[in-house]
Design an enzyme around this catalytic site. Structure first.
Site, PDB file in Angstrom:
ATOM      1  N   THR A  43       0.898  -1.055  -0.099  1.00  0.00           N
ATOM      2  CA  THR A  43       0.074   0.003  -0.131  1.00  0.00           C
ATOM      3  C   THR A  43       0.784   1.415  -0.077  1.00  0.00           C
ATOM      4  O   THR A  43       0.616   2.219  -0.656  1.00  0.00           O
ATOM      5  CB  THR A  43      -0.906  -0.119   1.293  1.00  0.00           C
ATOM      6  OG1 THR A  43      -1.782  -1.310   1.153  1.00  0.00           O
ATOM      7  CG2 THR A  43      -1.929   1.219   1.232  1.00  0.00           C
ATOM      8  N   HIS A  46       2.019   1.874  -3.526  1.00  0.00           N
ATOM      9  CA  HIS A  46       1.099   2.318  -4.265  1.00  0.00           C
ATOM     10  C   HIS A  46       0.888   3.826  -3.928  1.00  0.00           C
ATOM     11  O   HIS A  46       0.655   4.583  -5.219  1.00  0.00           O
ATOM     12  CB  HIS A  46      -0.108   1.715  -3.950  1.00  0.00           C
ATOM     13  CG  HIS A  46      -0.354   0.324  -4.479  1.00  0.00           C
ATOM     14  ND1 HIS A  46       0.309  -0.426  -5.334  1.00  0.00           N
ATOM     15  CD2 HIS A  46      -1.142  -0.687  -3.865  1.00  0.00           C
ATOM     16  CE1 HIS A  46       0.250  -1.669  -5.589  1.00  0.00           C
ATOM     17  NE2 HIS A  46      -0.681  -1.803  -4.596  1.00  0.00           N
ATOM     18  N   CYS A  97     -14.650   2.688  14.796  1.00  0.00           N
ATOM     19  CA  CYS A  97     -15.408   3.842  15.590  1.00  0.00           C
ATOM     20  C   CYS A  97     -15.829   3.369  16.928  1.00  0.00           C
ATOM     21  O   CYS A  97     -16.095   3.809  17.936  1.00  0.00           O
ATOM     22  CB  CYS A  97     -16.430   4.108  14.505  1.00  0.00           C
ATOM     23  SG  CYS A  97     -17.997   2.807  14.589  1.00  0.00           S
ATOM     24  N   CYS A 111     -15.273  -2.102  10.079  1.00  0.00           N
ATOM     25  CA  CYS A 111     -16.076  -0.925  10.741  1.00  0.00           C
ATOM     26  C   CYS A 111     -16.506   0.124   9.515  1.00  0.00           C
ATOM     27  O   CYS A 111     -15.538   0.528   8.551  1.00  0.00           O
ATOM     28  CB  CYS A 111     -15.356  -0.185  11.633  1.00  0.00           C
ATOM     29  SG  CYS A 111     -15.846   1.420  12.102  1.00  0.00           S
ATOM     30  N   GLU A 199       4.524 -17.893  -8.294  1.00  0.00           N
ATOM     31  CA  GLU A 199       5.309 -16.602  -8.302  1.00  0.00           C
ATOM     32  C   GLU A 199       6.038 -16.304  -9.443  1.00  0.00           C
ATOM     33  O   GLU A 199       6.435 -17.403 -10.010  1.00  0.00           O
ATOM     34  CB  GLU A 199       5.910 -16.476  -7.013  1.00  0.00           C
ATOM     35  CG  GLU A 199       6.847 -15.457  -6.969  1.00  0.00           C
ATOM     36  CD  GLU A 199       6.140 -13.913  -7.032  1.00  0.00           C
ATOM     37  OE1 GLU A 199       5.241 -13.866  -6.215  1.00  0.00           O
ATOM     38  OE2 GLU A 199       6.760 -13.313  -7.630  1.00  0.00           O
ATOM     39  N   ARG A 204      11.678 -14.248  -5.046  1.00  0.00           N
ATOM     40  CA  ARG A 204      10.609 -14.559  -4.166  1.00  0.00           C
ATOM     41  C   ARG A 204      10.075 -16.097  -4.244  1.00  0.00           C
ATOM     42  O   ARG A 204       9.588 -16.740  -3.466  1.00  0.00           O
ATOM     43  CB  ARG A 204       9.096 -13.780  -4.591  1.00  0.00           C
ATOM     44  CG  ARG A 204       9.526 -12.507  -3.941  1.00  0.00           C
ATOM     45  CD  ARG A 204       8.395 -11.435  -4.358  1.00  0.00           C
ATOM     46  NE  ARG A 204       8.534 -10.270  -3.751  1.00  0.00           N
ATOM     47  CZ  ARG A 204       7.838  -9.064  -3.576  1.00  0.00           C
ATOM     48  NH1 ARG A 204       6.876  -9.121  -4.537  1.00  0.00           N
ATOM     49  NH2 ARG A 204       8.162  -8.020  -2.967  1.00  0.00           N
ATOM     50  N   ILE A 291     -11.136 -11.469   2.200  1.00  0.00           N
ATOM     51  CA  ILE A 291     -10.380 -11.321   3.488  1.00  0.00           C
ATOM     52  C   ILE A 291     -10.102 -10.069   3.394  1.00  0.00           C
ATOM     53  O   ILE A 291      -9.294  -9.331   2.805  1.00  0.00           O
ATOM     54  CB  ILE A 291      -9.284 -12.198   3.716  1.00  0.00           C
ATOM     55  CG1 ILE A 291      -9.897 -13.687   3.373  1.00  0.00           C
ATOM     56  CG2 ILE A 291      -8.824 -12.100   5.069  1.00  0.00           C
ATOM     57  CD1 ILE A 291     -10.625 -14.571   4.460  1.00  0.00           C
TER      58      ILE A 291
HETATM   59  P1  NAD Z   1       2.784  -7.936  -3.448  1.00  0.00           P
HETATM   60  O1  NAD Z   1       2.346  -7.015  -4.493  1.00  0.00           O
HETATM   61  O2  NAD Z   1       4.115  -7.848  -2.860  1.00  0.00           O
HETATM   62  O3  NAD Z   1       3.018  -9.535  -3.778  1.00  0.00           O
HETATM   63  C1  NAD Z   1       2.006  -9.955  -5.006  1.00  0.00           C
HETATM   64  C2  NAD Z   1       2.960 -11.001  -5.666  1.00  0.00           C
HETATM   65  O4  NAD Z   1       2.245 -11.690  -6.675  1.00  0.00           O
HETATM   66  C3  NAD Z   1       4.244 -10.472  -6.414  1.00  0.00           C
HETATM   67  O5  NAD Z   1       5.510 -11.171  -5.763  1.00  0.00           O
HETATM   68  C4  NAD Z   1       3.920 -10.883  -7.620  1.00  0.00           C
HETATM   69  O6  NAD Z   1       5.236 -11.174  -8.473  1.00  0.00           O
HETATM   70  C5  NAD Z   1       2.960 -11.986  -7.523  1.00  0.00           C
HETATM   71  N1  NAD Z   1       2.361 -12.345  -8.837  1.00  0.00           N
HETATM   72  C6  NAD Z   1       2.075 -11.263  -9.846  1.00  0.00           C
HETATM   73  N2  NAD Z   1       1.301 -11.844 -10.781  1.00  0.00           N
HETATM   74  C7  NAD Z   1       1.242 -13.385 -10.685  1.00  0.00           C
HETATM   75  C8  NAD Z   1       0.742 -14.286 -11.487  1.00  0.00           C
HETATM   76  N3  NAD Z   1       0.079 -14.429 -12.436  1.00  0.00           N
HETATM   77  N4  NAD Z   1       1.204 -15.616 -10.685  1.00  0.00           N
HETATM   78  C9  NAD Z   1       1.801 -15.707  -9.500  1.00  0.00           C
HETATM   79  N5  NAD Z   1       2.260 -14.589  -8.718  1.00  0.00           N
HETATM   80  C10 NAD Z   1       2.003 -13.247  -9.457  1.00  0.00           C
HETATM   81  O7  NAD Z   1       1.736  -7.931  -2.222  1.00  0.00           O
HETATM   82  P2  NAD Z   1       1.843  -8.402  -0.768  1.00  0.00           P
HETATM   83  O8  NAD Z   1       2.050  -7.264  -0.005  1.00  0.00           O
HETATM   84  O9  NAD Z   1       2.382  -9.823  -0.411  1.00  0.00           O
HETATM   85  O10 NAD Z   1       0.008  -8.461  -0.588  1.00  0.00           O
HETATM   86  C11 NAD Z   1      -0.488  -9.360  -1.328  1.00  0.00           C
HETATM   87  C12 NAD Z   1      -1.841  -8.949  -2.035  1.00  0.00           C
HETATM   88  O11 NAD Z   1      -2.870  -8.480  -1.040  1.00  0.00           O
HETATM   89  C13 NAD Z   1      -1.938  -7.803  -2.682  1.00  0.00           C
HETATM   90  O12 NAD Z   1      -2.402  -7.687  -3.640  1.00  0.00           O
HETATM   91  C14 NAD Z   1      -2.061  -6.526  -1.838  1.00  0.00           C
HETATM   92  O13 NAD Z   1      -2.716  -5.417  -2.210  1.00  0.00           O
HETATM   93  C15 NAD Z   1      -3.160  -7.486  -0.874  1.00  0.00           C
HETATM   94  N6  NAD Z   1      -3.657  -6.949   0.554  1.00  0.00           N
HETATM   95  C16 NAD Z   1      -4.863  -7.161   1.154  1.00  0.00           C
HETATM   96  C17 NAD Z   1      -5.001  -6.720   2.156  1.00  0.00           C
HETATM   97  C18 NAD Z   1      -6.633  -6.873   2.682  1.00  0.00           C
HETATM   98  O14 NAD Z   1      -6.810  -6.545   4.035  1.00  0.00           O
HETATM   99  N7  NAD Z   1      -7.435  -7.561   1.926  1.00  0.00           N
HETATM  100  C19 NAD Z   1      -4.097  -6.112   3.136  1.00  0.00           C
HETATM  101  C20 NAD Z   1      -2.916  -6.110   2.759  1.00  0.00           C
HETATM  102  C21 NAD Z   1      -2.351  -6.308   1.148  1.00  0.00           C
HETATM  103 ZN    ZN Z   2     -17.370   0.822  13.532  1.00  0.00          ZN
END
Ligand code: NAD
Ligand code: ZN
Length: 346
Positions: A43, A46, A97, A111, A199, A204, A291
């Site tokens: 994040t 981004h 909150c 929340c 991956e 990685r 999730i």
């Molecule tokens: P990250 O972006 O570091 O890891 C994503 C990985 O996926 C990278 O290593 C990339 O090489 C790999 N990837 C991309 N395309 C692929 C494919 N076609 N096949 C296989 N692997 C592939 O992200 P992160 O920090 O490890 O987080 C994982 C994911 O969870 C992200 O999408 C992030 O935005 C999300 N996230 C969600 C929450 C939530 O609360 N839902 C919280 C944190 C992160």
């Molecule tokens: Zn709340």
């Protein structure tokens, strides 16, 4: 006014700046912490790159970046009773909150009035930060301080792995960024009988193997669906943990999942994507679940126990350590993908 160093997103557009700014003062429900370590999340990258998501989501610039931290409690707001000065804490980054329907029904992580450090309010890429007392998580003394900062993303992995059956199941983790790699490790200690990961990045792929993946498939080089079917005697995988946010990986995962399986999605695609509801979900009788964050605070209790028991070691997953001033180096490494978790020390 006392000053501190902080990494801020000053204005819309790519980049971030290291500045001197006023040290924050805790409100009645907050604690002031000295940030001992912080870590870079996707994040943050981004927001640093200023992608479409960041442009739409980030409203309050200038803002201190970052949300993952290990800190020492220095001062308490007058209403804070759950922590004391000197405590070493991590923090839940979803600020709830406490009074909406979801907070009242055990779902504070979603929340309706929720805010997130470093996204909606000032974050923790700084020498000092304020966090609500209710969000502080006191670190078990058996857990290394460096791990505290990483407990938040680890909680994402723990939440996803434990969101359904895992013991005795075969698991496919799609995407081995930091959270995917953690999901591999957590699935293993939770008794998954086979953990397959996908991956693209070689660094990685090696990391996933190091933390115990039985097989890591590179979709650029091999057919994921064929390989998963072969590894599961033609049945398909019992559980998918989606950790890439990549539409191609998500499609491959649907095809690799066995009928009646579990599809738990943490990864966030950049934009809307198409799925074949009838073929991939209805007729296959699978369960798809989104999730978000961590259960507050049952996920934190479990995450803490995994670490304090020594069952889970984050050391291989923390691959780089920099000073806060070197945040740009960290961001560049994150962009390259040649890293696990990166810690920054103010
Ligand atoms: P990250 O972006 O570091 O890891 C994503 C990985 O996926 C990278 O290593 C990339 O090489 C790999 N990837 C991309 N395309 C692929 C494919 N076609 N096949 C296989 N692997 C592939 O992200 P992160 O920090 O490890 O987080 C994982 C994911 O969870 C992200 O999408 C992030 O935005 C999300 N996230 C969600 C929450 C939530 O609360 N839902 C919280 C944190 C992160
Ligand atoms: Zn709340």
């Amino acid at each position: 006014m006392a000053k501190m160093k902080a990494v801020i997103k000053a204005k819309p557009g790519p980049g971030a700046e290291l500045v001197d700014m006023e040290k924050p003062v805790p409100g009645p429900d907050q604690v002031l912490v000295k940030v001992l370590a912080t870590s870079i999340c996707g994040t943050d990258l981004h927001i640093y790159e200023w992608n479409e998501w960041a442009q739409a989501r980030i409203k309050n610039l200038p803002q201190v970046m970052g949300h993952e931290l290990c800190g020492e409690v220095l001062e308490l707001g007058k209403n804070v009773k759950n922590v004391k000065k000197g405590d070493i804490i991590s923090a839940e980054t979803h600020i709830a909150c406490g009074h909406c329907y979801l907070c009242h029904t055990g779902n504070a992580h979603i929340c309706v009035n929720g805010k997130i450090f470093g996204v909606d309010v000032n974050g923790v890429f700084a020498e000092y930060a304020v966090v609500p007392g209710a969000n502080a998580w006191i670190l078990d003394e058996k857990i290394p301080k460096d791990f505290a900062s990483v407990m938040e993303p680890l909680g994402n992995a723990v939440h996803t792995v434990l969101a359904g059956e895992i013991t005795g199941n075969t698991v496919l983790v799609t995407g081995c960024g930091p959270i995917g790699v953690m999901s591999v490790a957590v699935s293993r200690i939770c008794g998954a009988t086979k953990v397959i990961a996908t991956e693209l990045n070689d660094y990685r792929i090696q990391l996933a193997k190091k933390v115990g993946a039985d097989l890591v498939i590179n979709p650029k080089k091999e057919n994921v669906v064929e390989k998963v079917l072969k590894e599961t005697d033609g049945l398909g995988i019992d559980v998918v943990l989606e950790m890439s946010g990549n539409p191609i990986a998500i499609k491959q995962a649907f095809e690799s999942l066995r009928p009646g399986g579990r599809f738990s999605i943490l990864g966030i695609p950049d934009k809307p994507m198409e799925i074949d509801l009838g073929k991939d979900i209805v007729f296959k009788y699978i369960t798809v679940q989104g999730i978000n964050g961590r259960l507050m605070f049952s996920t934190w209790h479990k995450t803490s126990r995994f670490l304090s028991s020594g069952r889970l070691d984050l050391e291989p997953i923390i691959t780089h350590r920099f000073r806060l001033e070197e945040f740009e180096k960290g961001m560049e490494l994150m962009q390259s993908g040649n890293c696990g978790k990166i810690l920054l020390y103010p």
